[in-house]
Structures are given as C-alpha cells and as structure tokens.
Design an enzyme around this catalytic site. Structure first.
Site, PDB file in Angstrom:
ATOM      1  CE  LYS A 124      22.919  77.135  -8.490  1.00 28.59           C
ATOM      2  NZ  LYS A 124      22.137  78.106  -9.263  1.00 28.59           N
ATOM      3  CG  HIS A 169       0.694  55.060  16.107  1.00 25.39           C
ATOM      4  ND1 HIS A 169       1.079  55.207  17.417  1.00 25.39           N
ATOM      5  CD2 HIS A 169       0.487  56.311  15.641  1.00 25.39           C
ATOM      6  CE1 HIS A 169       1.078  56.506  17.726  1.00 25.39           C
ATOM      7  NE2 HIS A 169       0.732  57.191  16.669  1.00 25.39           N
ATOM      8  CB  THR A 180      23.383  80.629  -6.560  1.00 25.76           C
ATOM      9  OG1 THR A 180      22.627  80.645  -7.760  1.00 25.76           O
ATOM     10  CG2 THR A 180      22.839  81.648  -5.578  1.00 25.76           C
TER      11      THR A 180
HETATM   12  O1  LIG Z   1       5.151  56.598  23.498  1.00 19.17           O
HETATM   13  C1  LIG Z   1       4.080  57.208  23.350  1.00 19.17           C
HETATM   14  N1  LIG Z   1       4.053  58.533  23.635  1.00 19.17           N
HETATM   15  C2  LIG Z   1       2.888  59.271  23.514  1.00 19.17           C
HETATM   16  O2  LIG Z   1       2.890  60.498  23.800  1.00 19.17           O
HETATM   17  C3  LIG Z   1       1.741  58.600  23.032  1.00 19.17           C
HETATM   18  N2  LIG Z   1       0.478  59.011  22.775  1.00 19.17           N
HETATM   19  C4  LIG Z   1      -0.196  57.943  22.289  1.00 19.17           C
HETATM   20  O3  LIG Z   1      -1.405  57.950  21.918  1.00 19.17           O
HETATM   21  N3  LIG Z   1       0.600  56.842  22.263  1.00 19.17           N
HETATM   22  C5  LIG Z   1       1.832  57.238  22.720  1.00 19.17           C
HETATM   23  N4  LIG Z   1       3.005  56.563  22.889  1.00 19.17           N
END
Ligand SMILES: O=c1[nH]c(=O)c2[nH]c(=O)[nH]c2[nH]1
Length: 282
Positions: free
Chosen positions: A12, A247, A57
């Site tokens: 489960k 990012h 279950t």
């Molecule tokens: O710390 C990073 N690793 C990467 O492999 C990578 N690739 C990327 O475009 N920016 C980053 N930054």
C-alpha cells in the site's frame, strides 16, 4: 522459451497518517505518508490467482494506523523499523519488507516569546524521509534524507572555465546566485542509532557547507556537502544528493539606460540544470 514471473513486489502506497501526542500542557502533532512494499513468495498469486499468501494491501494500511497508537511516538526511522519487523515476523512468505516514510514538518506557533500548546503552521516544501528495509534473514538497512529543501545564496558562487562551442552563449561569472531545491538520501551503517540527533546534525552540516562553500559549480558544492557529511558522521555509509540548478539570470537593463550590477534577475523555473551525485567512502 518458457515465460515466467521476474521481479515483483506489492504493498500500500501513501498511507497518510497523522498523530496527536497529548501531554498535560501541550500537544505534539505529526503527519507522515507511509508506503509499504513486500517482496516474497507471490508467484502463485500471479500465475494461478492463488491469494493464499497475499496479505491484503488493505490490511497493510490498517496495520500502519493500528501500530501508530503505541509505536509512532518517535522518529520515522523507528516507526519504519517497527512496521518492517511486524510484516516480516508475521508473514513467512515475505522475504523483504520495505517501508518508506515521508514526514510533513508542522512547526509550533510562537507568540510573545511563548510556544503555543496546540497550534501549528505548515512546514512548506521541505520533507523528512526515511526508508527501512528488512529481509527475512534479519538484514536491516536504514536510509534517511530530505527533499524539497530550498537553498539559495547571493555570494561565493561562480561558473567559469567550461568548454565553449558554436552554441555557447552563457557568460562566465564569478558572482552569481546559487539556488537549488535539494534532495538528499544517506545510508546508515546500523539500525541502532540516535536517528533524531543524527538527522539534525546532518541537516545542519548540509546547510553550513552550502553557505560556507566557495562554489565553482553546483557539482563542486554537491561534492563538498557529501564529503563533509561523511567526514563528520561515521554512522553514514554513503550519501546521494540531487541539486537542480534553479537559475536566476541577470536581466539586461541597458535598453533602459541602467547598469545591472548583479541586482535584478529573471527567476526561472524551467529549463533547469539537473545535478546528481553519490559520495562514498574509500
Ligand atoms: O554549476 C553549474 N554547473 C553546470 O553544469 C552548469 N551548466 C550551466 O549552464 N550552468 C551551470 N552551472
């Protein structure tokens, strides 16, 4: 060529259990999602429809609630061990029980310097995780970890020196935002440890290393965290980390007659870098 059943398991998933522990002046509140997976002698169920060795279950789910009253009073690791032992000891057809537990962190409310006795706020995306495996021969393995831990720092992170080809536009930087939603899982050397103290120590070690590291890449920081956890905790056999690169891209302010001195960014959800690694001893 004869056809036969290969790997199989059942159980489960996502048994959502919450528990109040009532003390005289205050309450504790815990919420955990428990998944049970059994491996064993289930071939006849698949090939013949013979359910005589299939613990339903539904019964597994009920067991998670029934044993909680007496046994879910400490760590999720400890409760996982209780459940795994229950299923293996009561069912000779079971060769392995795997219990996964994901805990939602409720934080006690705090007003005017005082803890509230029975009101809580949700813990956000971060969850604590434990996995317990017990085999019929008595081998016990415990993993612990966390997921959804949001980490970010605004200094001590760069990314330079990478190969460039005709598709490279990424500028090198020695000063960027480093942000991730960290997932970590580590294996303990034993099932008889102070799981609470170790979890807190490892989580703090992870945060300290992330914050202090002079990061040359996410990969560099991932390894530094793993290395530090293994150096500081003999009880940890190995650790795996998942650190997506969330990012924050500098926004071009030149069309508006302004210089962006690393202050204004586009916070992006996707696409994102996906960095994973396991750090081991020896
Ligand atoms: O710390 C990073 N690793 C990467 O492999 C990578 N690739 C990327 O475009 N920016 C980053 N930054």
């Amino acid at each position: 060529m004869p056809i036969k059943l290969a790997a199989n398991a059942y159980g489960k998933n996502a048994v959502n259990l919450s528990r109040v522990i009532r003390h005289a002046g205050h309450h504790e509140f815990r919420q955990v999602s428990v998944s049970v997976q059994l491996t064993g002698d289930f071939e006849a169920a698949h090939t013949l429809g013979d359910n005589s060795l299939i613990l339903p279950t539904d019964t597994q789910k009920n067991t998670v609630y029934a044993l909680a009253k007496e046994h879910f009073t400490g760590t999720i690791e400890a409760y996982g061990l209780v459940l795994a032992r229950h299923f293996v000891s009561r069912n000779p057809q079971v060769s392995k029980a795997r219990i996964e537990l994901l805990e939602h962190g409720w934080q006690r409310m705090h007003f005017d310097g005082q803890d509230h006795p029975h009101a809580f706020t949700g813990g956000g995306s971060e969850k604590r995780r434990a996995v317990v495996e017990l085999t019929a021969d008595g081998t016990t393995t415990v993993w612990a970890g966390l997921k959804g831990l949001m980490l970010l720092k605004t200094a001590d992170s760069g990314f330079v020196g990478y190969p460039k080809d005709e598709y490279t536009v990424l500028p090198e930087t020695t000063d960027r935002i480093l942000a991730t939603e960290c997932e970590a899982e580590w294996e303990y050397i034993s099932a008889d440890l102070d799981f609470e103290a170790l979890y807190q120590k490892i989580r703090t070690g992870l945060l300290r290393t992330f914050s202090a590291h002079q990061s040359l890449s996410v990969q560099h920081t991932l390894y530094a965290i793993g290395e530090k956890i293994l150096e500081q905790n003999d009880e940890v056999k190995e650790i795996s980390l998942i650190m997506p690169n969330k990012h924050h891209i500098p926004f071009n302010l030149t069309p508006f007659g302004q210089e962006n001195t690393n202050e204004v960014f586009v916070a992006t959800d996707a696409p994102f870098g996906y960095i994973t690694g396991t750090v081991v001893r020896g």
